[in-house]
Design a protein around this motif. Structure first.
Motif, PDB file in Angstrom:
ATOM      1  N   GLU A 108       0.950  -2.188   8.627  1.00  0.00           N
ATOM      2  CA  GLU A 108       0.730  -1.593   9.928  1.00  0.00           C
ATOM      3  C   GLU A 108       1.971  -0.942  10.577  1.00  0.00           C
ATOM      4  O   GLU A 108       3.001  -1.625  10.308  1.00  0.00           O
ATOM      5  CB  GLU A 108       0.230  -2.714  10.779  1.00  0.00           C
ATOM      6  N   ALA A 164       5.899   3.913   7.654  1.00  0.00           N
ATOM      7  CA  ALA A 164       4.337   3.643   7.410  1.00  0.00           C
ATOM      8  C   ALA A 164       3.279   4.288   8.615  1.00  0.00           C
ATOM      9  O   ALA A 164       2.422   4.902   7.979  1.00  0.00           O
ATOM     10  CB  ALA A 164       3.874   2.110   8.010  1.00  0.00           C
ATOM     11  N   GLU A 180      -1.558  13.410  -3.081  1.00  0.00           N
ATOM     12  CA  GLU A 180      -0.595  12.725  -2.540  1.00  0.00           C
ATOM     13  C   GLU A 180       0.771  13.300  -2.926  1.00  0.00           C
ATOM     14  O   GLU A 180       1.536  13.451  -2.172  1.00  0.00           O
ATOM     15  CB  GLU A 180      -0.636  11.139  -3.309  1.00  0.00           C
ATOM     16  N   TYR A 228       3.188   5.632   0.673  1.00  0.00           N
ATOM     17  CA  TYR A 228       3.909   4.622   1.635  1.00  0.00           C
ATOM     18  C   TYR A 228       5.404   4.585   1.033  1.00  0.00           C
ATOM     19  O   TYR A 228       6.492   4.675   1.766  1.00  0.00           O
ATOM     20  CB  TYR A 228       3.333   3.565   1.921  1.00  0.00           C
ATOM     21  N   ARG A 249       2.284  -1.569  -2.904  1.00  0.00           N
ATOM     22  CA  ARG A 249       2.031  -0.546  -1.916  1.00  0.00           C
ATOM     23  C   ARG A 249       1.858   0.518  -2.470  1.00  0.00           C
ATOM     24  O   ARG A 249       1.776   0.971  -3.602  1.00  0.00           O
ATOM     25  CB  ARG A 249       3.591  -0.171  -1.341  1.00  0.00           C
ATOM     26  N   SER A 250       1.291   1.520  -1.619  1.00  0.00           N
ATOM     27  CA  SER A 250       0.629   2.801  -2.045  1.00  0.00           C
ATOM     28  C   SER A 250       1.945   3.881  -2.375  1.00  0.00           C
ATOM     29  O   SER A 250       2.998   3.445  -1.986  1.00  0.00           O
ATOM     30  CB  SER A 250      -0.224   3.542  -0.983  1.00  0.00           C
ATOM     31  N   ALA A 260      -3.058   5.036   0.126  1.00  0.00           N
ATOM     32  CA  ALA A 260      -3.203   3.994   1.280  1.00  0.00           C
ATOM     33  C   ALA A 260      -3.685   2.795   0.411  1.00  0.00           C
ATOM     34  O   ALA A 260      -4.454   2.885  -0.430  1.00  0.00           O
ATOM     35  CB  ALA A 260      -4.050   4.158   2.137  1.00  0.00           C
ATOM     36  N   SER A 261      -2.596   1.685   0.316  1.00  0.00           N
ATOM     37  CA  SER A 261      -2.902   0.492  -0.249  1.00  0.00           C
ATOM     38  C   SER A 261      -3.282  -0.718   0.995  1.00  0.00           C
ATOM     39  O   SER A 261      -2.874  -0.672   1.978  1.00  0.00           O
ATOM     40  CB  SER A 261      -1.607  -0.150  -0.945  1.00  0.00           C
ATOM     41  N   ARG A 268       0.605   7.363   7.093  1.00  0.00           N
ATOM     42  CA  ARG A 268      -0.767   7.252   7.749  1.00  0.00           C
ATOM     43  C   ARG A 268      -1.410   8.548   8.005  1.00  0.00           C
ATOM     44  O   ARG A 268      -2.251   9.089   7.773  1.00  0.00           O
ATOM     45  CB  ARG A 268      -0.830   6.395   8.920  1.00  0.00           C
ATOM     46  N   ALA A 320      -1.894  10.888   5.258  1.00  0.00           N
ATOM     47  CA  ALA A 320      -2.887  10.595   4.406  1.00  0.00           C
ATOM     48  C   ALA A 320      -4.267  11.239   5.081  1.00  0.00           C
ATOM     49  O   ALA A 320      -5.424  11.267   4.188  1.00  0.00           O
ATOM     50  CB  ALA A 320      -3.161   9.068   4.087  1.00  0.00           C
ATOM     51  N   ASP A 328      -0.208  -2.059   2.366  1.00  0.00           N
ATOM     52  CA  ASP A 328       0.764  -1.255   3.112  1.00  0.00           C
ATOM     53  C   ASP A 328       0.831  -1.932   4.636  1.00  0.00           C
ATOM     54  O   ASP A 328      -0.389  -2.197   5.205  1.00  0.00           O
ATOM     55  CB  ASP A 328       0.252   0.085   3.420  1.00  0.00           C
ATOM     56  N   ASP A 346      -2.939   8.635  14.993  1.00  0.00           N
ATOM     57  CA  ASP A 346      -2.703   9.362  13.630  1.00  0.00           C
ATOM     58  C   ASP A 346      -3.084  10.601  13.635  1.00  0.00           C
ATOM     59  O   ASP A 346      -2.503  11.646  13.170  1.00  0.00           O
ATOM     60  CB  ASP A 346      -2.943   8.351  12.352  1.00  0.00           C
TER      61      ASP A 346
END
Lengths: 742, 147
Positions: A41, A114, A318, A281, A277-278, A35-36, A118, A121, A39, A87
């Motif tokens: 919402e 996105a 990841e 994502y 971005r991650s 997650a960045s 989430r 993650a 990223d 989530d």
């Protein structure tokens, strides 16, 4: 002035893991795994059946990737329900055995990139294992191999393809160091695969248009190198758009060819286009796009970028989350474990293990079935060097990682047949003429460095002829028939028929050796907790268990008998001796009967001779007595001491363990003990003889030290020890002790 | 190069389209039952390219199966694929090339879509028009030639 670090740190610095690069997490560069802060919402707005906003971007500002996903990728009938779920609720559904896979798949179809990122993650490593176990499409796991070499040598490619098929790989991927060689490689690997097993899928990874052409000609039976990227700029730098890739996807299907796309963490970072971005994502965008395009599967889990992901915190986690995401989108997962991601054997095993345990449609999207140096994709996380390790891991865990053991005889026969078939086809079309010596060299070669040499221009010219003359796989089938390779011709023809039948276009399709399609449709994953889901059938379990290195007591007995000698003969029932210089050497019941070699490979009689010689050096006399009432070395030594005129005895088990005992000690006490039999050399036994002699004379010698080893000596010998003990036990009859002549 | 056994195997692709298939037995593009494609037929030189090509009806059936197994996008792909069985390998490569970034102007894509529609590929035509509109907005068209 820097001071040198202490020895402990210098020592640790020198370990292989420290050749790896480790990056400080840096979202600005996209060096961030799950997650960045940049990223978006998750969010989705649908007006009149059209997506007007997705993950914070209005439709008018959609880039090409957003636009394609919004137009094709989301099931809007469940989107509202799915996007409204917390989530953590979705994450729990992925893990919980009582929520059916179909329900997870239904809801994920309505989730934006996105949102799904989430959710993934949130899954911790054991939860990822559970989710993968449940969510993968196909019930039966499988595996894919790389088959390449530095020279593009066709005979070696064919032999290695047959070998890979024999080891159980159901997809083989080749590529080229010299691009123009591609058609030759595709033909050679396809022939070799057909020799190894029916139903093995073959691909040749090259530039998109050329790969398609190889497919159209029938030389390859699936395609994988259709790359997707998570940002528009990197995507178009790759000379494609979501629309060109979607068209390509349909083009493959229109010729009946299985196809999956490739993506995976790190690619965008490497190209400086991660847009802060991650990795998860960006990959979520790729996976959503893959589904939107109608590709049946995805190769991801950080392919070329695996070591980039591996460099950041939680990066390996990841990589696995990417695979699970593919499964949650109801697609085939070809789960990375492809490019070598670490110099450390521990790290690269750690990276694969959870996926291996959970099982995937393809555990590796490129297990290097050839040696590292021959892998033209670059070394894999698993290579020919590791096939036996992998087979042992399958056996250790009772897990089907897709591989099987091939016997040495099977491997040799298949390699020869494959090299001969390739030679016959190349000769039939006038592509190249190979000698018997070249065939034999390819059969025997462990890698291309073992070949005398390959005429690079001959391969190039063969490849050019294949392309220019319009050869197709149907022609190769004809050539095989005409040159006496009918079974192989039939297998290749069966692959061509499969393209007409179309069943292997469904998600996660592979063929069994009997040409049955296993896919999401015919072999759906039905995991719903313990006692459900895939379990190897008894025959498959036996195949996993029966690695070629396993030995039984029978095998060991036969190996011992090969060293049988008649140097030890019983002469009389043993009686106590009176000579104060006498030392009795007590031996175990199987000595000179069924056990002839100690664990160090030294013949037992040689060990006895050394002991006798050592005693003699000290002016003592040895007498050998075999005890038939115990296998315990302490008891054997003590019994020997009690019969001995000096009161000092030596105990020797046939496996080589030895000690010095004295008649007044307790059985488990002793004067000296050699406990590590595999490490004992003749001079060690000589020294024990000397020391026993000194004890007999009343001196106190410096005790001999056990030779030390830091190797896994117990792993190496314990199975043998168990068998030797069983053999000793079988001779433990309680008969009186007997004196032996040497 | 021998080319042995390759006589009399001109592809019918793009000419009059595939034979209709009614029965449940899987048939190749040529209409030939797949079960009859064996080594004897190959040996006699009786297997042509269209005997080894998938029939659009087969792809339609696979599309139904895909949709029933929770993947309408795979179904849509297989339907576009069914259309593409009707065009030649060369045309397939040509359309792919035209869709790559900065290869085509909007007008060229419009013309390509029209050609696809006229060639029995309406779904693919729609895809190309969609690409044209997005490419125009995202700067992925071929820069217009200076007059």
């Amino acid at each position: 002035m820097t001071r040198e670090r202490v020895g402990r740190i210098r020592f640790m610095d020198a370990q292989r893991v420290n050749l790896d690069g480790f990056a400080v997490e840096n979202p600005e560069l996209g060096l961030v795994a799950l997650a960045s802060p940049y990223d978006p919402e998750p969010g989705l707005t649908v007006v009149d059946g059209r997506v007007t906003e997705m993950d914070g971007v209005k439709a008018a500002d959609f880039d090409a990737i957003d636009a394609f996903i919004a137009a094709h990728g989301l099931d809007l009938s469940v989107a509202e329900e799915a996007m409204a779920l917390p989530d953590v609720a979705v994450a729990r559904m992925m893990v919980a055995p009582d929520v059916p896979r179909a329900e997870v798949v239904r809801l994920c179809a309505g989730m934006t990139p996105a949102k799904l990122a989430r959710v993934l993650a949130l899954l911790r490593p054991p939860e990822l294992v559970m989710a993968m176990t449940k969510l993968r499409a196909r019930r039966t796991p499988s595996n894919q191999a790389h088959v390449t070499n530095r020279l593009d040598d066709p005979l070696l490619l064919a032999a290695d393809a047959a070998t890979a098929a024999a080891y159980g790989f159901r997809e083989l991927e080749t590529t080229v160091p010299v691009l123009a060689d591609a058609p030759s490689n595709a033909v050679a690997v396809a022939i070799g695969a057909a020799v190894g097993s029916p139903g093995v899928l073959v691909q040749c990874s090259v530039e998109e248009a050329q790969e398609l052409e190889l497919g159209l000609r029938g030389f390859v039976s699936y395609a994988e190198t259709v790359s997707l990227y998570g940002t528009e700029r990197v995507f178009t730098d790759g000379d494609d758009t979501p629309w060109s890739k979607a068209f390509l996807t349909s083009a493959y299907a229109s010729r009946g060819i299985k196809m999956r796309v490739s993506s995976g963490a790190g690619a965008e970072v490497l190209m400086g286009g991660a847009e802060r971005r991650s990795m998860l994502y960006l990959e979520s965008r790729c996976v959503a796009l893959a589904r939107a395009m109608g590709a049946q599967g995805v190769q991801n889990g950080g392919i070329d970028g695996a070591s980039v992901a591996g460099a950041v915190p939680r990066g390996v986690r990841e990589l696995m989350a990417e695979n699970v995401m593919v499964m949650a989108r109801n697609l085939e997962s070809c789960s990375g474990n492809d490019a070598l991601m670490s110099e450390s054997d521990v790290r690269r095993t750690s990276r694969t293990l959870p996926i291996f345990l959970a099982g995937s449609d393809f555990v590796c999207s490129g297990f290097g079935s050839i040696q590292r140096y021959d892998n033209m994709f670059g070394p894999s996380n698993w290579n020919a060097e590791d096939i036996d390790d992998y087979l042992a891991m399958q056996r250790d865990w009772g897990v089907d990682g897709g591989l099987r053991t091939a016997s040495p005889e099977e491997v040799e026969a298949l390699r020869r047949r494959a090299a001969e078939a390739a030679r016959a086809v190349y000769s039939w079309f006038g592509l190249a003429d190979f000698t018997d010596e070249q065939v034999e060299a390819a059969v025997d070669a462990a890698g291309s460095k073992d070949l005398a040499g390959t005429d690079a221009t001959a391969v190039l010219s063969a490849a050019r002829t294949i392309m220019d003359s319009g050869l197709t796989m149907a022609d190769v089938v004809t050539a095989l028939v005409e040159t006496g390779f009918e079974p192989e011709a039939e297998r290749l023809l069966a692959m061509l028929r499969a393209r007409v039948e179309g069943d292997y276009l469904q998600t996660a399709a592979i063929f069994t050796p009997s040409m049955r399609v296993l896919s999401l449709v015919t072999d759906p994953n039905d995991y719903a907790g313990p006692g459900t889901g895939y379990e190897p059938a008894p025959e498959r379990q036996a195949e996993i268990d029966a690695i070629r290195q396993q030995r039984s007591v029978r095998d060991l007995r036969a190996a011992q008998l090969a060293h049988r000698a008649d140097a030890l003969r019983p002469v009389r029932e043993a009686a106590p001796g009176g000579d104060p210089r006498e030392v009795v050497i007590g031996v175990s019941p199987a000595t000179g009967r069924d056990v002839w070699l100690t664990l160090s490979g030294l013949p037992v009689v040689d060990a006895l001779r050394e002991l006798m010689a050592g005693l003699e050096e000290e002016g003592c006399a040895g007498r050998i007595v075999r005890f038939n009432d115990t296998i315990d070395l302490g008891m054997i030594g003590l019994s020997a001491a009690r019969l001995s005129g000096s009161g000092i005895g030596i105990g020797l088990q046939a496996k080589g363990t030895a000690l010095i005992h004295r008649r007044d000690l307790a059985p488990l006490a002793n004067l000296e003990l050699y406990s590590i039999a595999p490490a004992l050399a003749p001079e060690d036994y000589r020294l024990m003889g000397v020391n026993a002699g000194r004890h007999a004379k009343g001196a106190t010698p410096e005790p001999a030290r056990n030779p030390y080893t830091d190797e896994a000596i117990e792993a190496r010998y314990h199975t043998t020890v168990v068998s030797l003990v069983a053999i000793e036990r079988s001779h433990c009859t309680g008969a009186p002790a007997e004196e032996l002549a040497l | 190069m021998t080319g042995r056994g390759r006589e009399g195997r001109e592809s019918a692709e793009g000419a009059e389209g595939p034979e209709n298939t009614e029965s449940t037995e899987v048939r190749a593009y040529s209409g030939r039952p797949v079960g009859s494609i064996d080594l004897n037929a190959v040996r006699r030189g009786e297997v042509g390219p269209d005997d080894l090509r998938i029939h659009p009806d087969v792809l339609e059936r696979q599309a139904i199966v895909a949709a029933e197994h929770g993947n309408p996008q795979l179904a849509a792909n297989l339907r576009r694929a069914a259309e593409l069985t009707r065009i030649s390998d060369t045309d397939v490569m040509r359309v792919y090339e035209a869709l790559r970034p900065h290869r085509s102007t909007a007008d060229e894509l419009t013309a390509l879509a029209a050609w696809l529609a006229a060639s029995g590929c309406p779904l693919n035509a729609t895809l190309v028009r969609e690409a044209r509109d997005v490419y125009a907005r995202r700067g992925l068209l071929k820069p217009a030639q200076a007059p």
